[in-house]
Design an enzyme around this catalytic site. Structure first.
Site, PDB file in Angstrom:
ATOM      1  N   LEU A 207       0.823  -1.212   0.000  1.00  0.00           N
ATOM      2  CA  LEU A 207       0.000   0.000   0.000  1.00  0.00           C
ATOM      3  C   LEU A 207       0.859   1.264   0.000  1.00  0.00           C
ATOM      4  O   LEU A 207       0.510   2.242  -0.669  1.00  0.00           O
ATOM      5  CB  LEU A 207      -0.957  -0.008   1.208  1.00  0.00           C
ATOM      6  CG  LEU A 207      -1.957   1.143   1.235  1.00  0.00           C
ATOM      7  CD1 LEU A 207      -2.836   1.154  -0.018  1.00  0.00           C
ATOM      8  CD2 LEU A 207      -2.838   1.067   2.479  1.00  0.00           C
TER       9      LEU A 207
ATOM     10  N   SER B 118       2.889  -7.388   2.833  1.00  0.00           N
ATOM     11  CA  SER B 118       2.085  -7.549   4.047  1.00  0.00           C
ATOM     12  C   SER B 118       0.741  -6.835   3.931  1.00  0.00           C
ATOM     13  O   SER B 118      -0.244  -7.268   4.537  1.00  0.00           O
ATOM     14  CB  SER B 118       2.834  -6.994   5.255  1.00  0.00           C
ATOM     15  OG  SER B 118       4.070  -7.639   5.392  1.00  0.00           O
TER      16      SER B 118
ATOM     17  N   TRP C 202      -2.162  -8.864   3.191  1.00  0.00           N
ATOM     18  CA  TRP C 202      -2.497  -9.886   4.193  1.00  0.00           C
ATOM     19  C   TRP C 202      -3.153  -9.301   5.438  1.00  0.00           C
ATOM     20  O   TRP C 202      -3.543 -10.036   6.338  1.00  0.00           O
ATOM     21  CB  TRP C 202      -1.219 -10.625   4.630  1.00  0.00           C
ATOM     22  CG  TRP C 202      -0.631 -11.514   3.586  1.00  0.00           C
ATOM     23  CD1 TRP C 202      -0.858 -11.479   2.236  1.00  0.00           C
ATOM     24  CD2 TRP C 202       0.295 -12.587   3.803  1.00  0.00           C
ATOM     25  NE1 TRP C 202      -0.127 -12.451   1.602  1.00  0.00           N
ATOM     26  CE2 TRP C 202       0.598 -13.142   2.551  1.00  0.00           C
ATOM     27  CE3 TRP C 202       0.911 -13.112   4.933  1.00  0.00           C
ATOM     28  CZ2 TRP C 202       1.470 -14.212   2.396  1.00  0.00           C
ATOM     29  CZ3 TRP C 202       1.796 -14.180   4.779  1.00  0.00           C
ATOM     30  CH2 TRP C 202       2.066 -14.724   3.521  1.00  0.00           C
TER      31      TRP C 202
ATOM     32  N   GLY D  14      -7.288  -6.875  10.076  1.00  0.00           N
ATOM     33  CA  GLY D  14      -8.127  -5.982  10.880  1.00  0.00           C
ATOM     34  C   GLY D  14      -8.713  -4.845  10.083  1.00  0.00           C
ATOM     35  O   GLY D  14      -9.937  -4.720   9.969  1.00  0.00           O
TER      36      GLY D  14
ATOM     37  N   GLU E  18     -10.210  -2.747  18.581  1.00  0.00           N
ATOM     38  CA  GLU E  18      -8.996  -3.570  18.710  1.00  0.00           C
ATOM     39  C   GLU E  18      -8.223  -3.103  19.937  1.00  0.00           C
ATOM     40  O   GLU E  18      -8.505  -2.043  20.506  1.00  0.00           O
ATOM     41  CB  GLU E  18      -8.142  -3.499  17.434  1.00  0.00           C
ATOM     42  CG  GLU E  18      -8.850  -4.166  16.249  1.00  0.00           C
ATOM     43  CD  GLU E  18      -7.989  -4.316  15.012  1.00  0.00           C
ATOM     44  OE1 GLU E  18      -6.811  -3.919  15.022  1.00  0.00           O
ATOM     45  OE2 GLU E  18      -8.509  -4.834  14.013  1.00  0.00           O
TER      46      GLU E  18
ATOM     47  N   HIS F 275       2.928 -10.114  16.935  1.00  0.00           N
ATOM     48  CA  HIS F 275       1.466 -10.228  17.060  1.00  0.00           C
ATOM     49  C   HIS F 275       1.200 -11.375  18.020  1.00  0.00           C
ATOM     50  O   HIS F 275       1.787 -12.447  17.887  1.00  0.00           O
ATOM     51  CB  HIS F 275       0.813 -10.506  15.707  1.00  0.00           C
ATOM     52  CG  HIS F 275      -0.663 -10.261  15.716  1.00  0.00           C
ATOM     53  ND1 HIS F 275      -1.541 -11.064  16.387  1.00  0.00           N
ATOM     54  CD2 HIS F 275      -1.407  -9.277  15.153  1.00  0.00           C
ATOM     55  CE1 HIS F 275      -2.770 -10.593  16.235  1.00  0.00           C
ATOM     56  NE2 HIS F 275      -2.720  -9.505  15.482  1.00  0.00           N
TER      57      HIS F 275
ATOM     58  N   ARG G  50      -0.542  -4.778  22.583  1.00  0.00           N
ATOM     59  CA  ARG G  50      -0.091  -5.974  21.873  1.00  0.00           C
ATOM     60  C   ARG G  50       1.150  -6.619  22.498  1.00  0.00           C
ATOM     61  O   ARG G  50       1.252  -7.838  22.578  1.00  0.00           O
ATOM     62  CB  ARG G  50       0.253  -5.537  20.450  1.00  0.00           C
ATOM     63  CG  ARG G  50      -0.072  -6.538  19.425  1.00  0.00           C
ATOM     64  CD  ARG G  50       0.049  -5.937  18.059  1.00  0.00           C
ATOM     65  NE  ARG G  50      -1.254  -5.896  17.434  1.00  0.00           N
ATOM     66  CZ  ARG G  50      -1.444  -5.617  16.152  1.00  0.00           C
ATOM     67  NH1 ARG G  50      -0.421  -5.318  15.390  1.00  0.00           N
ATOM     68  NH2 ARG G  50      -2.637  -5.631  15.645  1.00  0.00           N
TER      69      ARG G  50
ATOM     70  N   HIS H   8       5.330  -9.550  13.329  1.00  0.00           N
ATOM     71  CA  HIS H   8       4.206  -9.032  12.545  1.00  0.00           C
ATOM     72  C   HIS H   8       4.525  -7.684  11.931  1.00  0.00           C
ATOM     73  O   HIS H   8       3.998  -7.341  10.888  1.00  0.00           O
ATOM     74  CB  HIS H   8       3.009  -8.924  13.500  1.00  0.00           C
ATOM     75  CG  HIS H   8       1.740  -8.510  12.856  1.00  0.00           C
ATOM     76  ND1 HIS H   8       1.117  -9.273  11.889  1.00  0.00           N
ATOM     77  CD2 HIS H   8       0.947  -7.413  13.048  1.00  0.00           C
ATOM     78  CE1 HIS H   8       0.002  -8.666  11.518  1.00  0.00           C
ATOM     79  NE2 HIS H   8      -0.108  -7.537  12.184  1.00  0.00           N
TER      80      HIS H   8
ATOM     81  N   ARG I 249       3.483  -0.396  17.819  1.00  0.00           N
ATOM     82  CA  ARG I 249       2.439   0.164  16.945  1.00  0.00           C
ATOM     83  C   ARG I 249       1.053  -0.173  17.478  1.00  0.00           C
ATOM     84  O   ARG I 249       0.783  -1.311  17.876  1.00  0.00           O
ATOM     85  CB  ARG I 249       2.592  -0.397  15.527  1.00  0.00           C
ATOM     86  CG  ARG I 249       1.489   0.021  14.595  1.00  0.00           C
ATOM     87  CD  ARG I 249       1.737  -0.452  13.198  1.00  0.00           C
ATOM     88  NE  ARG I 249       1.731  -1.891  13.072  1.00  0.00           N
ATOM     89  CZ  ARG I 249       0.642  -2.640  12.944  1.00  0.00           C
ATOM     90  NH1 ARG I 249      -0.551  -2.094  12.959  1.00  0.00           N
ATOM     91  NH2 ARG I 249       0.752  -3.947  12.807  1.00  0.00           N
TER      92      ARG I 249
ATOM     93  N   LEU J 288      -1.786   0.175   7.919  1.00  0.00           N
ATOM     94  CA  LEU J 288      -2.305   0.516   6.583  1.00  0.00           C
ATOM     95  C   LEU J 288      -2.508   2.018   6.486  1.00  0.00           C
ATOM     96  O   LEU J 288      -2.284   2.634   5.437  1.00  0.00           O
ATOM     97  CB  LEU J 288      -3.620  -0.221   6.314  1.00  0.00           C
ATOM     98  CG  LEU J 288      -3.532  -1.742   6.081  1.00  0.00           C
ATOM     99  CD1 LEU J 288      -4.929  -2.325   5.870  1.00  0.00           C
ATOM    100  CD2 LEU J 288      -2.649  -2.094   4.893  1.00  0.00           C
TER     101      LEU J 288
HETATM  102  C1  SIN Z   1      -4.914  -7.738  13.247  1.00  0.00           C
HETATM  103  O1  SIN Z   1      -5.890  -7.806  12.513  1.00  0.00           O
HETATM  104  O2  SIN Z   1      -4.859  -8.187  14.368  1.00  0.00           O
HETATM  105  C2  SIN Z   1      -3.692  -7.063  12.712  1.00  0.00           C
HETATM  106  C3  SIN Z   1      -3.950  -5.655  12.500  1.00  0.00           C
HETATM  107  C4  SIN Z   1      -2.669  -4.909  12.594  1.00  0.00           C
HETATM  108  O3  SIN Z   1      -1.609  -5.454  12.405  1.00  0.00           O
HETATM  109  O4  SIN Z   1      -2.710  -3.750  12.925  1.00  0.00           O
END
Ligand code: SIN
Length: 504
Positions: free
Chosen positions: A17, A42, A45, A48, A114, A230, A276, A335, A370, A376
């Protein structure tokens, strides 16, 4: 004889992106992608979605506060303000390009909660398909833009520099042949470092190449020790490991050990929605103690799993797990890389002619950890800014000093390195493990010398050894306390190994 081409516009390495946002903003660009578009990056993939203050009870200031809190003292507030202010428009721009964000009745976005977000603010697509759908829309726009040229099966083998150090293009390998591409600006958008580790949620091709290329050219690298794990990769022996999106915990799924005991309350008051790094360490600890770790979505999602989280459902089914009825085995996995090529807010690296955007850059937005679904967003916002700035570069630059491709790391050596990185530069680190790892990396150097992949690994490990504290994604068992906040800024020349390559 190496073919030479001159391109009138930036050359962009990477087609996730960030790279494609940069290309669209630059209007005229050459994009080199090592794999067919929409694979090997990535972005495609991501499950979220994209975080942005889109809800009536939300604001960019609240989003900024959550981003800064997650970043554990290392975020650049100016960069965060820019990111969060531009968030809502970035989502709307992607929607206008055709990204089919989930909507409620009317035009409002469906927003997921999240971890470490104080509001539900993640715009999603088809439950867990945001990355693929956003990339499909952006790729369609790029393909419909005649002045953007895409070359697949194309990777950088060296950044070209003139006698002043200015980056004047790239030595690329395209369909197996070397091509000298001259341009006024090069934008690195090569992604993170997941492929340097044995357990990762990112494509195998993403292994710190941009970081290594930039470092070898002399660019300043920021915070390389900050690697994000992650918490819930699905532990079914697949490489890369499929992800169980954090949105599952946002929906109320519970982390349990083998005895079905919900363990997160032992580690943090926010339990499953703790930051996280905290959740990743809790899962690491349960597994290390032999108790195992599982995500239980049977109550929270149950029968809705196949249509609410189709990608996760499919991954579970491929291993014979039915997440409607069974717990999902999970493990922390690399991740995201918070560190990267240090840039200003327009993607400018420390070398003239060089830009970076997305995961391989360090704008200061992601700090030491992060916030979920900010990646994204960063790729879209800062990719666009880098593309615009790079398109305005006016200096031609001189002749490249070297057209020698940098060495590659053969697969057998890479696999050994990946295992060692996961063991010794993983969720929990200490001086003994990091020193052992550095020794293994040094043992690769006589044969593979300045290979960008090895350089990237070395930068991570040296910075992790030097940071004698724990913060965000970097946890030292031998230095568990947090010290005064300070970012890491290094150049390859300042690393011990530089002397080894000085004669090159
Ligand atoms: C997720 O969907 O848990 C990953 C989202 C992200 O990496 O911010």
């Amino acid at each position: 004889m190496i073919e030479r081409v001159t391109f009138d516009g930036p050359v962009i390495l990477g087609a996730g992106l960030a790279g494609l946002s940069a290309a669209l903003a630059a209007k005229t660009a050459l994009v080199l992608s090592p794999t067919p578009l929409a694979t090997g990056c990535s972005s495609a993939w991501a499950q979220g979605g994209m975080a942005a203050a889109l809800a009536g009870d939300d604001s960019p200031a609240l989003h900024a506060a959550d981003t800064i809190a997650a970043g554990a003292g290392l975020c650049d507030p100016e960069a965060v303000e820019l990111l969060t202010e531009q968030g809502p428009q970035a989502v709307r721009d992607l929607a206008a390009q055709g990204a089919p964000f989930d909507r409620k009745s009317g035009d409002d976005f469906v927003l997921s909660l999240e971890a470490a977000h104080s509001r539900a603010r993640v715009a999603r697509v088809g439950g867990d398909g945001a990355g693929a759908a956003i990339m499909a829309a952006v790729i369609a726009t790029v393909r419909a833009t005649p002045a953007i040229e895409i070359r697949e099966n194309a990777r950088a083998r060296r950044l070209l520099q003139d006698v002043t150090g200015r980056v004047v293009g790239v030595l690329a390998e395209i369909d197996g042949a070397l091509v000298e591409i001259r341009a006024k600006a090069v934008i690195l958008a090569t992604g993170g470092v997941g492929g340097l580790y044995a357990v990762t949620t990112t494509p195998a091709e993403v292994r710190g190449e941009g970081l290594g290329l930039a470092a070898l050219a002399g660019a300043t690298i920021a915070d390389p020790e900050f690697v994000q794990f992650h918490p819930t990769a699905i532990d079914i022996g697949r490489d890369p490991a499929p992800l169980a999106t954090e949105a599952l915990r946002g929906e109320g799924s519970i982390l349990r050990n083998r005895d079905r005991r919900a363990f997160m309350a032992d580690y943090h008051p926010a339990k499953e929605l703790a930051p996280r790094d905290v959740v990743a360490r809790a899962i690491h600890a349960e597994r290390a103690a032999g108790r195992g770790a599982f995500l239980d979505a049977t109550e929270a999602v149950g029968a809705h799993f196949p249509h609410e989280f189709p990608a996760v459902f499919e991954a579970c089914q491929s291993a014979g797990i039915d997440p409607r009825r069974e717990m999902i085995p999970v493990t922390p996995a690399v991740h995201y890389h918070m560190g990267g090529v240090a840039t200003d807010l327009d993607g400018r690296a420390s070398l003239p002619g060089l830009y970076a955007a997305g995961e391989c850059a360090s704008t200061g937005v992601q700090g030491a950890n992060r916030l979920a679904s900010n990646s994204l967003l960063e790729a879209a916002v800062f990719g666009t800014r880098a593309g615009r700035a790079a398109a305005a570069e006016g200096v031609e630059g001189g002749q490249p000093l070297s057209l020698e491709p940098l060495p590659d790391l053969p697969d057998a050596a890479l696999q050994i390195l990946r295992k060692a990185m996961s063991r010794d530069a993983g969720v929990v680190r200490d001086a003994a493990g990091l020193a052992r790892l550095l020794g293994q990396i040094e043992a690769l150097e006589p044969a593979y010398g300045p290979c960008p992949t090895v350089v990237a690994a070395r930068l991570i490990v040296e910075a992790a050894l030097a940071r004698r504290e724990s913060r965000g994604g970097h946890f030292r068992a031998d230095f568990p306390a947090t010290a005064e906040p300070a970012r890491t800024f290094v150049t390859w020349e300042s690393a011990d190994a530089a002397v080894r390559y000085a004669a090159e």
